[in-house]
Design a protein around this motif. Structure first.
Motif, mmCIF file in Angstrom:
data_model
loop_
_atom_site.group_PDB
_atom_site.id
_atom_site.type_symbol
_atom_site.label_atom_id
_atom_site.label_comp_id
_atom_site.label_asym_id
_atom_site.label_seq_id
_atom_site.Cartn_x
_atom_site.Cartn_y
_atom_site.Cartn_z
ATOM 1 N N VAL A 1 92.685 88.623 7.792
ATOM 2 C CA VAL A 1 92.999 87.377 6.282
ATOM 3 C C VAL A 1 92.323 88.686 5.093
ATOM 4 O O VAL A 1 93.395 88.096 4.371
ATOM 5 N N ALA A 2 92.193 89.872 5.640
ATOM 6 C CA ALA A 2 91.710 90.503 4.239
ATOM 7 C C ALA A 2 93.386 91.081 2.966
ATOM 8 O O ALA A 2 93.723 91.307 1.936
ATOM 9 N N TYR B 1 96.300 89.667 4.444
ATOM 10 C CA TYR B 1 96.759 88.830 4.297
ATOM 11 C C TYR B 1 96.943 87.901 2.251
ATOM 12 O O TYR B 1 97.784 87.436 2.270
ATOM 13 N N CYS B 2 96.108 88.508 2.317
ATOM 14 C CA CYS B 2 95.476 88.658 0.558
ATOM 15 C C CYS B 2 96.657 89.240 0.148
ATOM 16 O O CYS B 2 96.958 88.737 -0.934
ATOM 17 N N ASN C 1 103.580 85.304 2.017
ATOM 18 C CA ASN C 1 102.629 84.564 2.590
ATOM 19 C C ASN C 1 102.725 83.282 2.836
ATOM 20 O O ASN C 1 103.688 82.749 1.257
ATOM 21 N N VAL D 1 95.606 82.269 3.924
ATOM 22 C CA VAL D 1 95.752 83.726 4.437
ATOM 23 C C VAL D 1 95.251 83.308 5.755
ATOM 24 O O VAL D 1 94.856 83.832 6.685
ATOM 25 N N TRP D 2 93.811 82.302 5.982
ATOM 26 C CA TRP D 2 93.715 82.028 7.187
ATOM 27 C C TRP D 2 94.497 81.641 8.484
ATOM 28 O O TRP D 2 94.668 82.394 9.326
#
Length: 236
Positions: free
Chosen positions: A33-34, A36-37, A87, A91-92
């Protein structure tokens, strides 16, 4: 080992193993998740520069005359396409779906060239959710600053450094094991392993595991921690 101590260790492992699996799954997901930010638009320059290598080498190229020297550029292209997929804003969900662009009738190498070298309009997204894409934790940040060729060079130095550390540690423990270890590494064809992201990730985990064992074997005597340790490696 006494019966009571054996029973205690059994229950300790029975409780710890599910907790390790759950904890590693959560940690892995949070890390994905981090990364994908990270905005993938900032990777575009590096991805365009990476096309030169794939255009020259193709999906599979042998760096030496032997069959086991073939690079897996097909999988490396898949990894890059996944890392650079735009994206969606969630992000989740992105971290679970691990989507990539695909073009009808094209392999991953040709898709990558089409997306970043041509117009890239005739593509669609597919999800690769059934697989743990742990490499994205490292690949996504690297693509902010380095292209595919430069990442290859960085990983080459990383693998060489880890191998030297393994040899040094092994020489301290048992000098007789140094030559067989070096021989095994040669037979694995280190040139191909260092130049393919897919292969390098496996070898890097292997060398890290060897370093851990060489460092901890005397302290822990191999019995109590290795079940959990190899479980952790399997999760990777």
């Amino acid at each position: 080992m006494s019966k009571s101590l054996g029973k205690k260790l059994f229950w300790k492992k029975l409780i710890s193993i599910p907790l390790i699996v759950i904890a590693l799954a959560l940690i892995g997901y949070i890390l994905l998740v981090a990364v994908y930010c990270i905005p993938t638009s900032k990777m575009e320059v590096q991805m365009k520069e990476s096309c030169d290598v794939f255009g020259k080498e193709g999906s599979y190229i042998s760096v030496m005359s032997s069959p086991n020297s073939k690079l897996d550029n097909f999988t490396d292209a898949l990894m890059l396409l996944t890392a650079s997929h735009p994206n969606t804003g969630n992000v989740w969900k992105d971290a679970v779906c691990a989507s990539r662009l695909e073009k009808e009738g094209a392999n991953t190498k040709n898709t990558l060239l089409y997306v970043f070298k041509d117009d890239g309009t005739d593509t669609y997204s597919i999800s690769y959710a059934r697989y743990w894409h742990g490499y994205l934790v490292f690949l996504k940040p690297l693509l902010l600053f380095f292209n595919y060729g430069q990442i290859r060079s960085l990983l080459m130095f990383l693998q060489l450094g880890l191998f030297l550390l393994v040899i040094v540690q092994m020489a301290e423990k048992n000098k007789k094991m140094v030559f067989p270890t070096f021989l095994v590494w040669i037979f694995l064809n280190p040139v191909a392993n260092m130049l393919s992201l897919q292969f390098n990730s496996v070898i890097t985990v292997m060398f890290c595991a060897m370093l851990f064992i060489l460092k901890k074997q005397e302290k822990h005597n191999g019995e109590d921690i290795y079940c959990q340790y190899f479980l952790s490696l399997w999760e990777l």
